[in-house]
Design an enzyme around this catalytic site. Structure first.
Site, PDB file in Angstrom:
ATOM      1  N   HIS A 188       0.796  -1.218   0.000  1.00  0.00           N
ATOM      2  CA  HIS A 188       0.000   0.000   0.000  1.00  0.00           C
ATOM      3  C   HIS A 188       0.834   1.275   0.000  1.00  0.00           C
ATOM      4  O   HIS A 188       0.287   2.369  -0.097  1.00  0.00           O
ATOM      5  CB  HIS A 188      -0.974  -0.036   1.186  1.00  0.00           C
ATOM      6  CG  HIS A 188      -2.161  -0.907   0.913  1.00  0.00           C
ATOM      7  ND1 HIS A 188      -3.430  -0.635   1.367  1.00  0.00           N
ATOM      8  CD2 HIS A 188      -2.282  -2.035   0.182  1.00  0.00           C
ATOM      9  CE1 HIS A 188      -4.264  -1.574   0.955  1.00  0.00           C
ATOM     10  NE2 HIS A 188      -3.581  -2.445   0.232  1.00  0.00           N
ATOM     11  N   SER A 233      -0.624  -1.166  -6.156  1.00  0.00           N
ATOM     12  CA  SER A 233      -0.401  -2.318  -7.021  1.00  0.00           C
ATOM     13  C   SER A 233       0.299  -1.918  -8.307  1.00  0.00           C
ATOM     14  O   SER A 233       0.078  -0.825  -8.826  1.00  0.00           O
ATOM     15  CB  SER A 233      -1.744  -2.962  -7.379  1.00  0.00           C
ATOM     16  OG  SER A 233      -2.387  -3.449  -6.241  1.00  0.00           O
ATOM     17  N   LYS A 250     -14.946  -7.812  -8.040  1.00  0.00           N
ATOM     18  CA  LYS A 250     -14.148  -8.636  -8.949  1.00  0.00           C
ATOM     19  C   LYS A 250     -13.457  -9.771  -8.185  1.00  0.00           C
ATOM     20  O   LYS A 250     -13.428 -10.926  -8.641  1.00  0.00           O
ATOM     21  CB  LYS A 250     -13.110  -7.766  -9.664  1.00  0.00           C
ATOM     22  CG  LYS A 250     -12.453  -8.448 -10.833  1.00  0.00           C
ATOM     23  CD  LYS A 250     -11.686  -7.469 -11.706  1.00  0.00           C
ATOM     24  CE  LYS A 250     -10.984  -8.201 -12.814  1.00  0.00           C
ATOM     25  NZ  LYS A 250     -10.336  -7.305 -13.782  1.00  0.00           N
ATOM     26  N   ASP A 251     -12.927  -9.447  -7.005  1.00  0.00           N
ATOM     27  CA  ASP A 251     -12.301 -10.485  -6.181  1.00  0.00           C
ATOM     28  C   ASP A 251     -13.331 -11.514  -5.722  1.00  0.00           C
ATOM     29  O   ASP A 251     -13.037 -12.708  -5.667  1.00  0.00           O
ATOM     30  CB  ASP A 251     -11.610  -9.861  -4.962  1.00  0.00           C
ATOM     31  CG  ASP A 251     -10.229  -9.313  -5.313  1.00  0.00           C
ATOM     32  OD1 ASP A 251      -9.785  -9.521  -6.455  1.00  0.00           O
ATOM     33  OD2 ASP A 251      -9.600  -8.679  -4.445  1.00  0.00           O
ATOM     34  N   GLU A 270       5.008 -34.145  -1.694  1.00  0.00           N
ATOM     35  CA  GLU A 270       3.779 -33.630  -2.275  1.00  0.00           C
ATOM     36  C   GLU A 270       4.083 -32.905  -3.579  1.00  0.00           C
ATOM     37  O   GLU A 270       5.195 -32.414  -3.776  1.00  0.00           O
ATOM     38  CB  GLU A 270       3.110 -32.675  -1.287  1.00  0.00           C
ATOM     39  CG  GLU A 270       2.595 -33.371  -0.045  1.00  0.00           C
ATOM     40  CD  GLU A 270       1.313 -34.136  -0.324  1.00  0.00           C
ATOM     41  OE1 GLU A 270       1.402 -35.285  -0.781  1.00  0.00           O
ATOM     42  OE2 GLU A 270       0.227 -33.573  -0.087  1.00  0.00           O
TER      43      GLU A 270
END
Ligand code: HEM
Lengths: 412, 252
Positions: A219, A223, A247-248, A291
């Site tokens: 922040h 972004s 959107k998220d 894994e």
């Protein structure tokens, strides 16, 4: 605090909100950092994976805490206690499958998140510390998942733990002592299981702390975006809410469909059948594999005939990411404007996936040779291709601002 | 276009994982199981016949430590039947007031009785080989239930040139082909109460169904909740997509 023209949301004038904020400006923080927080207007769906990773962390912590209420970290009881969770605890099977498959989903999301950062140059100035914090989260996740996998005390839990902790014995002089110290004895046994459980409980909260720092760093400059250019003014940005919240949320819902598919309809496919056999130190499984999310690194480990060399290279494969901001000499961030980089990026992705495939095979014949070739290519990407590309590549011209290509589609 | 490429990469990943598994090629066919698929449920009649096979044949050698008699509710037995069935077996309890362990009829909350008191006793009785616990066998072998079925029906004469040592038996799907267990299911080993003909294939199929149940007793609950969750998520995703379109419309 806010570096943008901050216009408070209407709820900020509520008297209770005002009373609280005068003493602890928590609503103001939410309003500034989450609601009005200005984000580039052109973020695509690859930017969803950060919030997805956050959701997965919460899911893992919640399901993990409820599992821990019924789990017993004792070699004599661990396997049966997990079976008891699956058979007798109300919705215990759901908790367990959410946690087990959640780990895989978490890694899928984080790998895509990292690849996104690599493609769009999100690690470049001024976001190097943000990138480092992300890598620390990744390392802590790997440690957490490794120790978590030991907890159900199946055959792969035991033998995986034995193989991986034994790697440290390759270190000169102190190696053997370190391994004894890690085990708390002379083999993987009850003390090992106990401490792994303690650390497995602890580390996710360390990750949560790192995530806070990650977001803090994020922040400061905001972004990055698919164009990789800085925002020039308010016309380049939109408030996080409602644009990116919705959107998220949409992306999350799509993701949950995939996650739910594995949890409800295919919960075993991502794991190893051997882990449903209780650990037995007297019987070595014919083929010990970690894994899937560790396989590329496992392939690098085994590509080197020398144990110490393999260990160093394996850790080097992650360590090298820390200096990526300086190995990439190009000033252009986004791969969108770097025609040659783009090719190398996709080669790198294919190389990494191929390494993953090699990691699942026995280290002989074609998989071994392929693994060695890909290991060389993996490191060459960082040490040769990226540094040189910055010199030889001619990037395409950058748009003048974010708003320009978005608002005039012809420029796209 | 770019997203398309990543999709391709994702597909490649899935494929590579898939081939990683396929390369340990199962040499046995997949069977049709009523409990496979999104809406799968166990065939209750097969489960009960399968339990009969386990009880009358396999339990002579194999334990099933994760199972308690009350779990048999899942194969369609009611409380009275389970009580009666449990009482056929004895469980060691105690110590009593005199400090002695004693035998009493089993209750629904007791575990299935193991045939041997420990692994060494089991080995001693089986020529050195350990009959594994069968609770989770349908998911702790590569190939799962299809493997178990193929194993039970996979006994054959050894091909020319293969010598089968004393106490060993040739099996088409067992890794290495030499297994210490003699063909456990012989024709007409059991007499089914429902009149089903007890062929080797039939018994193998039934007992494997039962073993699939003991490995995943929650399978039906999982499927039915899963279908509801999926439906919910599909609707939610549709709504959120519409909301996203609507909110973003003003921007472009
Ligand atoms: C970063 C977050 C986490 C990751 C990546 C993670 C990963 C894992 C993995 C891979 C397993 C083995 C699953 C299996 O194969 O059965 C596991 C098991 C377990 N985890 Fe976690 N975990 C996380 C957080 C937590 C937290 C916060 C707790 C407790 C507070 C927890 C408690 C447990 C317990 C009790 C088990 C054993 C039960 C089981 O195996 O299902 N986990 N974890």
């Amino acid at each position: 605090m806010a570096k943008y023209d901050y216009v408070p949301s209407p709820f900020m004038s509520n008297p209770i909100v005002k009373w609280v904020d005068h003493r602890l400006p928590i609503f103001e923080m939410v309003d500034q950092q989450l609601i009005k927080y200005p984000a580039p207007r052109n973020l695509n769906y690859w930017w969803n994976f950060g919030s997805l990773a956050g959701v997965m962390l919460v899911v893992m912590i919640l399901s993990g805490i409820f599992l821990a209420m019924n789990y017993q970290p004792n070699t004599l009881a661990a396997f049966d206690s997990v079976e008891r969770i699956m058979r007798d605890v109300n919705y215990g099977w759901l908790l367990r499958y959410m946690h087990m498959n959640g780990a895989s989903m978490f890694f899928v999301v984080v790998y895509i998140h990292i690849a996104r950062g690599m493609y769009y140059g999100s690690y470049k100035a001024p976001r190097e510390i943000l990138w480092w914090l992300g890598l620390l989260i990744f390392l802590a996740m790997m440690a957490t998942a490794f120790m978590g996998y030991v907890l159900p005390w199946g055959q792969m839990s035991f033998w995986g733990a034995t193989v991986i902790t034994n790697l440290f014995s390759a270190l000169p002089l102190v190696g053997k002592s370190i391994v004894t110290w890690l085990w708390g004895g002379f083999s993987v046994d009850n003390p090992t299981l106990n401490r792994f459980f303690a650390l497995h409980y602890l580390l996710p909260f360390v990750i949560a702390g790192l995530v806070m720092l990650h977001l803090w760093a994020l922040h400061v400059h905001g972004s990055n975006n698919p164009l990789g250019i800085d925002a020039k003014g308010p016309q380049d940005k939109i408030p996080f809410h409602p644009y990116y919240t919705v959107k998220d949320a949409f992306g999350l819902s799509v993701f949950l469909i995939v996650y739910a598919y594995f949890v409800f309809f295919n919960p075993y496919v991502l794991g190893d059948a051997d882990n449903w056999i209780p650990a037995n130190p007297m019987v070595t499984p014919p083929h010990i594999v970690p894994e899937w999310y560790f396989l590329p690194f496992y392939a690098i480990l085994r590509a080197v005939p020398d144990k110490l060399g393999g260990v160093l290279l394996m850790f080097g494969a992650i360590a090298i990411l820390f200096v990526l901001p300086w190995l990439d000499t190009s000033r252009v961030r986004s791969g969108r404007f770097r025609p040659a980089f783009r090719v190398f990026f996709w080669v790198f992705i294919v190389v990494t996936i191929t390494l993953g495939w090699c990691g699942a095979q026995l280290p002989e014949g074609i998989p071994l040779i392929l693994g060695q070739v890909c290991t060389v290519l993996y490191f060459a990407h960082f040490l040769v291709f990226l540094p040189l590309l910055g010199w030889f590549e001619r990037p395409r011209p950058l748009p003048a601002s974010i708003a320009e290509p978005v608002l005039t589609p012809a420029a796209k | 276009m770019r997203s398309f490429k990543l999709l391709l990469a994702g597909a490649a990943l899935v494929l590579s994982l898939g081939t990683a598994q396929a390369s340990e090629a199962p040499e046995f066919p997949r069977q049709h199981w009523s409990h496979d698929g999104f809406f799968g449920t166990f065939d209750r009649a097969a489960l009960q016949r399968g339990y009969q096979v386990y009880k009358e044949v396999c339990s002579a050698c194999h334990s099933m430590k994760q199972m308690r008699f009350r779990n048999l509710a899942g194969i369609g037995l009611d409380e009275a039947q389970i009580k009666a069935l449990a009482a056929e077996f004895e469980t060691t309890d105690g110590p009593n007031d005199d400090g002695e362990m004693f035998q009493r009829p089993s209750r629904p909350s007791d575990r299935f009785r193991s045939p041997f008191s420990n692994d060494n006793a089991a080995r001693a009785a089986n020529g050195g080989a350990l009959p594994p616990d069968l609770s989770l066998i349908a998911k702790n072998r590569k190939g799962g239930q299809d493997y178990v079925y193929a194993l039970l029906t996979g006994y054959a004469d050894a091909p020319q040139g293969v010598t089968v040592p004393e106490g060993m038996h040739f099996n088409k799907v067992f890794p290495g082909h030499l297994i210490a267990m003699n063909q456990p299911i012989q024709p007409d080993a059991v007499t089914y109460a429902d009149g089903t003909k007890a062929s080797v294939e039939q018994m193998a199929k039934d007992v494997t169904t039962f073993l699939a149940f003991t490995a995943s007793p929650h399978l039906e609950a999982r499927n039915s909740l899963g279908v509801k969750v999926m439906l919910f998520l599909f609707v939610l995703t549709g709504l959120l997509y519409a909301a996203k379109r609507k909110i973003w419309k003003g921007l472009h």
